[in-house]
Scaffold this motif. Structure first.
Motif, PDB file in Angstrom:
ATOM      1  N   CYS A   1       0.859  -1.178   0.000  1.00 65.29           N
ATOM      2  CA  CYS A   1       0.000   0.000   0.000  1.00 65.29           C
ATOM      3  C   CYS A   1       0.896   1.229   0.000  1.00 65.29           C
ATOM      4  CB  CYS A   1      -0.948   0.008   1.197  1.00 65.29           C
ATOM      5  SG  CYS A   1      -0.113  -0.010   2.790  1.00 65.29           S
ATOM      6  N   ALA A   2       0.324   2.353  -0.434  1.00 60.22           N
ATOM      7  CA  ALA A   2       1.108   3.578  -0.494  1.00 60.22           C
ATOM      8  C   ALA A   2       0.185   4.781  -0.380  1.00 60.22           C
ATOM      9  CB  ALA A   2       1.891   3.643  -1.815  1.00 60.22           C
ATOM     10  N   PHE A   3       0.701   5.849   0.219  1.00 61.07           N
ATOM     11  CA  PHE A   3      -0.014   7.106   0.330  1.00 61.07           C
ATOM     12  C   PHE A   3       0.404   7.996  -0.824  1.00 61.07           C
ATOM     13  CE2 PHE A   3      -2.906   9.149   2.999  1.00 61.07           C
ATOM     14  CZ  PHE A   3      -2.965   8.537   4.241  1.00 61.07           C
TER      15      PHE A   3
ATOM     16  N   LYS B   1       1.309  -8.944 -15.367  1.00 63.72           N
ATOM     17  CA  LYS B   1       0.968 -10.356 -15.588  1.00 63.72           C
ATOM     18  C   LYS B   1       1.311 -11.200 -14.373  1.00 63.72           C
ATOM     19  CE  LYS B   1       1.859  -9.647 -20.442  1.00 63.72           C
ATOM     20  NZ  LYS B   1       2.945  -9.590 -21.412  1.00 63.72           N
ATOM     21  N   GLY B   2       1.624 -10.529 -13.280  1.00 60.66           N
ATOM     22  CA  GLY B   2       1.921 -11.243 -12.051  1.00 60.66           C
ATOM     23  C   GLY B   2       1.506 -10.376 -10.879  1.00 60.66           C
ATOM     24  N   TYR B   3       1.687 -10.905  -9.663  1.00 58.96           N
ATOM     25  CA  TYR B   3       1.239 -10.167  -8.486  1.00 58.96           C
ATOM     26  C   TYR B   3       1.981  -8.834  -8.371  1.00 58.96           C
ATOM     27  CZ  TYR B   3       5.528 -12.137  -6.434  1.00 58.96           C
ATOM     28  OH  TYR B   3       6.826 -12.500  -6.194  1.00 58.96           O
ATOM     29  N   VAL B   4       1.314  -7.873  -7.760  1.00 57.71           N
ATOM     30  CA  VAL B   4       1.930  -6.568  -7.490  1.00 57.71           C
ATOM     31  C   VAL B   4       2.535  -6.644  -6.092  1.00 57.71           C
ATOM     32  CG1 VAL B   4       1.505  -4.107  -7.162  1.00 57.71           C
ATOM     33  CG2 VAL B   4       0.341  -5.349  -9.008  1.00 57.71           C
ATOM     34  N   SER B   5       3.840  -6.578  -6.022  1.00 58.11           N
ATOM     35  CA  SER B   5       4.534  -6.782  -4.750  1.00 58.11           C
ATOM     36  C   SER B   5       4.774  -5.482  -3.992  1.00 58.11           C
ATOM     37  CB  SER B   5       5.882  -7.472  -4.994  1.00 58.11           C
ATOM     38  OG  SER B   5       6.598  -6.751  -5.988  1.00 58.11           O
ATOM     39  N   SER B   6       4.930  -4.390  -4.730  1.00 57.09           N
ATOM     40  CA  SER B   6       5.269  -3.135  -4.069  1.00 57.09           C
ATOM     41  C   SER B   6       4.795  -1.989  -4.939  1.00 57.09           C
ATOM     42  CB  SER B   6       6.788  -3.064  -3.868  1.00 57.09           C
ATOM     43  OG  SER B   6       7.135  -1.882  -3.208  1.00 57.09           O
ATOM     44  N   CYS B   7       4.439  -0.866  -4.306  1.00 54.74           N
ATOM     45  CA  CYS B   7       4.070   0.311  -5.084  1.00 54.74           C
ATOM     46  C   CYS B   7       4.510   1.550  -4.323  1.00 54.74           C
ATOM     47  CB  CYS B   7       2.582   0.356  -5.396  1.00 54.74           C
ATOM     48  SG  CYS B   7       1.497   0.443  -3.959  1.00 54.74           S
ATOM     49  N   GLN B   8       4.863   2.567  -5.071  1.00 55.65           N
ATOM     50  CA  GLN B   8       5.223   3.842  -4.453  1.00 55.65           C
ATOM     51  C   GLN B   8       4.901   4.965  -5.423  1.00 55.65           C
ATOM     52  OE1 GLN B   8       9.290   4.247  -3.006  1.00 55.65           O
ATOM     53  NE2 GLN B   8       8.936   6.378  -2.469  1.00 55.65           N
ATOM     54  N   TYR B   9       4.322   6.047  -4.875  1.00 54.81           N
ATOM     55  CA  TYR B   9       4.078   7.223  -5.703  1.00 54.81           C
ATOM     56  C   TYR B   9       5.401   7.954  -5.921  1.00 54.81           C
ATOM     57  CZ  TYR B   9      -1.041   7.131  -5.490  1.00 54.81           C
ATOM     58  OH  TYR B   9      -2.371   6.801  -5.639  1.00 54.81           O
ATOM     59  N   VAL B  10       5.499   8.606  -7.073  1.00 50.43           N
ATOM     60  CA  VAL B  10       6.646   9.468  -7.321  1.00 50.43           C
ATOM     61  C   VAL B  10       6.456  10.716  -6.459  1.00 50.43           C
ATOM     62  CG1 VAL B  10       7.851  10.832  -9.057  1.00 50.43           C
ATOM     63  CG2 VAL B  10       6.909   8.593  -9.667  1.00 50.43           C
ATOM     64  N   PRO B  11       7.457  11.123  -5.675  1.00 48.47           N
ATOM     65  CA  PRO B  11       7.279  12.270  -4.785  1.00 48.47           C
ATOM     66  C   PRO B  11       6.787  13.497  -5.533  1.00 48.47           C
ATOM     67  CG  PRO B  11       9.357  11.177  -4.324  1.00 48.47           C
ATOM     68  CD  PRO B  11       8.791  10.513  -5.526  1.00 48.47           C
ATOM     69  N   ASP B  12       5.833  14.176  -4.955  1.00 50.20           N
ATOM     70  CA  ASP B  12       5.275  15.411  -5.497  1.00 50.20           C
ATOM     71  C   ASP B  12       4.530  15.230  -6.807  1.00 50.20           C
ATOM     72  OD1 ASP B  12       8.254  17.048  -4.386  1.00 50.20           O
ATOM     73  OD2 ASP B  12       6.349  16.843  -3.357  1.00 50.20           O
ATOM     74  N   GLN B  13       4.240  14.007  -7.176  1.00 49.48           N
ATOM     75  CA  GLN B  13       3.459  13.787  -8.396  1.00 49.48           C
ATOM     76  C   GLN B  13       2.312  12.844  -8.073  1.00 49.48           C
ATOM     77  OE1 GLN B  13       5.527  13.220 -12.159  1.00 49.48           O
ATOM     78  NE2 GLN B  13       7.456  13.741 -11.185  1.00 49.48           N
ATOM     79  N   GLU B  14       1.168  13.444  -7.853  1.00 41.09           N
ATOM     80  CA  GLU B  14      -0.009  12.663  -7.438  1.00 41.09           C
ATOM     81  C   GLU B  14      -0.429  11.657  -8.483  1.00 41.09           C
ATOM     82  OE1 GLU B  14      -1.381  13.680  -4.426  1.00 41.09           O
ATOM     83  OE2 GLU B  14      -3.249  12.547  -4.352  1.00 41.09           O
TER      84      GLU B  14
END
Lengths: 195, 428
Positions: free
Chosen positions: B158-160, B201-214
């Motif tokens: 998860c990511a904010f 095509k596979g599980y999503v293991s990690s996610c992160q927003y690019v700083p300052d770019q919603e």
């Protein structure tokens, strides 16, 4: 009456399934071609990387940068120490003698007296006190008791800087169970507490 | 070209690749004149001293409990019985809603916390658990502000978002779901999905927003790729790795975007490497960092943006120089040679000065490493109120004043400085 001669020949071979046509092994060949292409690309990348190492700074150069960076940054999670000159030792000793029996002088803020403040009778109190004399606001017990002297560090209009400011260690933001909001600290413009 | 000739070329190319890798390794070894510890100690650095009350657990957040409330009358229905067969049914009867209908509380699975992320502004945290929920917490008061029910319970990350209006999550559904926290809830009281990013095509293991770019999000996946997404349109902007050369050759488990230069991010993979990518050109990887002997579960940029840390199944954390690719330091504890159960590193974070490296392990330990001298100065896993299970995730608040850890014991804990500034005497 004449009979026709019967010619007996060898019986034809029994029917057998036909072998598959001799198609070339395209899958294996194609796969090999792709793998060779991938390996050739990998060779190119590795040669580029090898070339990039020429003239590269050694690890010690990078370590120097790490040391310099770490040493230059304040950190709210690391105890901050201030050095005091040796000439003050005599005054500390004298102070300790004078306040030995003065129990309302706090101990844990740097004041040499090691006695706890007796006013706070909270059972959660642990290595904690608040000193009215030096106003160090060093209480950390997290006591929810309203009468706990710890509350002095988290009252409205708290003037202390919080943990974000590395020059102090108010502890209000995270330690106080009464904390509900954030305000800007008037002193250092970092977040502070106000209930 | 015949198959036989191709086979010969394959063998020759493989030998050339192995030879070049060996030369690279030797060339790097020649440049390895010291490491961070050697340099620091030669300049008089000693380990910082952290007492057992210097970092304290000041908040414990429990909300991922996997509790479900079912009306007693409904338990007699065959489809409901089938659903909850074998589950532990509590004998408690709880009043459920305004109509005072009697319900039974079922607490039938351990809702391990798998991922957490701090909001860049304001003291909020989002956590994900395989009870199928994202929870947004006010970290200061420990109150839940949002509980988002997910379509797919098997969430892994998860990511904010940068301005704290949205959260993203992904998992075994191979997609990344975006929720706007300001959305009106639907008639079931759930926040609806505002966007779903499909394409992996596979599980999503990690996610992160690019700083300052919603609207920019980077994901890593079990399909061996990372993807840069335009969240506003749901489209993939770039794919890193996969069929393109110099990509990871196994599942990608983690990403970290460089906050000093948001065009750069690093990924960690089951192929035991970390790779640096430039979002402006997807292929090839800018640099590959070798050294680990197992899956790289966690990657994080050093606060200066010029170094990066990694944590691995081999039980070690490592510090690499981003630009040169040098391995600067290994952080590992001695274990018995007979001990086959070396705890794996699940998550890492640096303090804002870079002096401390927090590493969560599969055995519940959370070591605080002094990065300059490679010594463990504190183990949060042995402190009062520490976690009782594997540390699955951890993260530092944006101002560096607090660390949040998430665990398979279903809770999140916040650790902050609990000591006071000491006065010491100098000799002059």
């Amino acid at each position: 009456m004449e009979t026709a001669a019967v010619v007996v020949t060898d019986a034809p071979p029994p029917p057998a399934p036909r072998s598959p046509p001799g198609y070339p092994d395209l899958c294996g060949r194609h796969r090999l071609q792709v793998e060779v292409q991938i390996l050739n690309r990998e060779i190119g990348f590795l040669e580029e990387e090898l070339q990039s190492l020429e003239g590269l700074q050694s690890v010690s150069g990078c370590c120097k940068e790490v040391n310099e960076y770490v040493g230059s940054q304040p950190d709210p999670l690391i105890p901050l120490t201030k050095k005091r000159r040796k000439s003050c030792c005599i005054w500390r000793w004298l102070w300790a003698k004078l306040c030995f029996n003065i129990s309302w002088i706090c101990c844990c803020c740097g004041c040499p007296c090691r006695q706890r403040r007796p006013i706070c009778t909270c059972k959660h109190l642990k290595n904690c006190c608040c000193c009215r004399r030096c106003r160090c606001h060093c209480c950390r017990c997290g006591c929810p008791n309203r009468n706990c002297s710890k509350a002095t560090c988290c009252r409205p209009r708290c003037r202390l800087r919080n943990l974000s400011c590395p020059e102090c260690s108010c502890g209000c933001v995270w330690s106080c169970s009464k904390f509900t909001e954030i305000c800007l600290c008037p002193k250092c413009s970092s977040t502070c507490c106000m209930s | 070209m015949s198959v036989a000739e191709l086979k010969e070329r394959h063998i020759a190319a493989k030998a050339t690749v192995n030879g070049l890798r060996e030369r690279l390794k030797q060339r790097r070894q020649a440049l390895l004149d010291t490491d961070v510890v050697g340099y620091a100690k030669s300049h008089g650095k000693t380990a910082i001293s952290l007492g057992s009350t210097d970092l304290v657990c000041c908040r414990t957040m429990q909300g991922h409990t996997g509790k479900v409330y079912v009306r007693i009358a409904e338990l007699e229905k065959p489809d409901v019985m089938r659903k909850y067969r074998g589950k532990d049914v509590s004998n408690d009867c709880l009043s459920h809603n305004a109509h005072k209908k009697k319900c039974v509380k079922l607490s039938w699975f351990a809702a391990k916390v798998y991922s957490l992320d701090w909001a860049p502004e304001r003291n909020r945290i989002v956590s994900a658990s395989q009870d199928g929920r994202l929870i947004v917490w006010n970290a200061l008061t420990s109150q839940k502000t949002h509980a988002i029910k997910l379509h797919c319970a098997w969430v892994m990350t998860c990511a904010f978002a940068p301005y704290s209006q949205s959260v993203a999550c992904g998992g075994l559904d191979s997609a990344c779901s975006i929720f706007n926290l300001n959305s009106q809830v639907d008639r079931d009281g759930n926040i609806p999905i505002s966007r779903i990013l499909t394409g992996h095509k596979g599980y999503v293991s990690s996610c992160q927003y690019v700083p300052d770019q919603e609207s920019r999000l980077i994901t890593s996946s079990g399909d061996q790729t990372c993807v840069l997404w335009d969240v506003s349109t749901g489209q993939r902007i770039s794919v890193f790795g996969g069929e393109f050369p110099s990509g990871h050759t196994a599942d990608v488990l983690s990403v970290s975007v460089n906050s000093s230069n948001s065009n750069m991010f690093v990924s960690g993979s089951c192929d035991a490497t970390a790779r640096l990518w430039d979002t402006r050109k997807a292929s090839p990887a800018v640099r590959t960092y070798h050294g680990h002997e197992g899956d790289v579960n966690a990657v994080k940029f050093f606060p200066d943006g010029q170094r990066l840390g990694t944590g691995s199944d081999d039980g070690t954390c490592r510090l690499f120089d981003m630009g040169t690719g040098h391995q600067l330091q290994v952080y590992s504890q001695q274990h018995d040679s007979n001990d086959n159960d070396v705890p794996i590193v699940t998550s890492i974070a640096f303090s804002i000065s870079g002096r401390l490296l927090f590493a969560g392990y599969s055995n519940g330990d959370c070591y605080v490493w002094d990065t300059l001298v490679a010594e463990v100065v504190l183990n949060l896993g042995t402190l009062q109120n520490s976690h009782e299970g594997r540390i699955s995730c951890l993260g530092l608040s944006s101002d560096g004043s607090a660390l949040c850890t998430g665990s398979w014991d279903k809770s999140l804990k916040i650790w902050a400085f609990g000591g006071h500034r000491r006065v010491i005497h100098s000799l002059h």
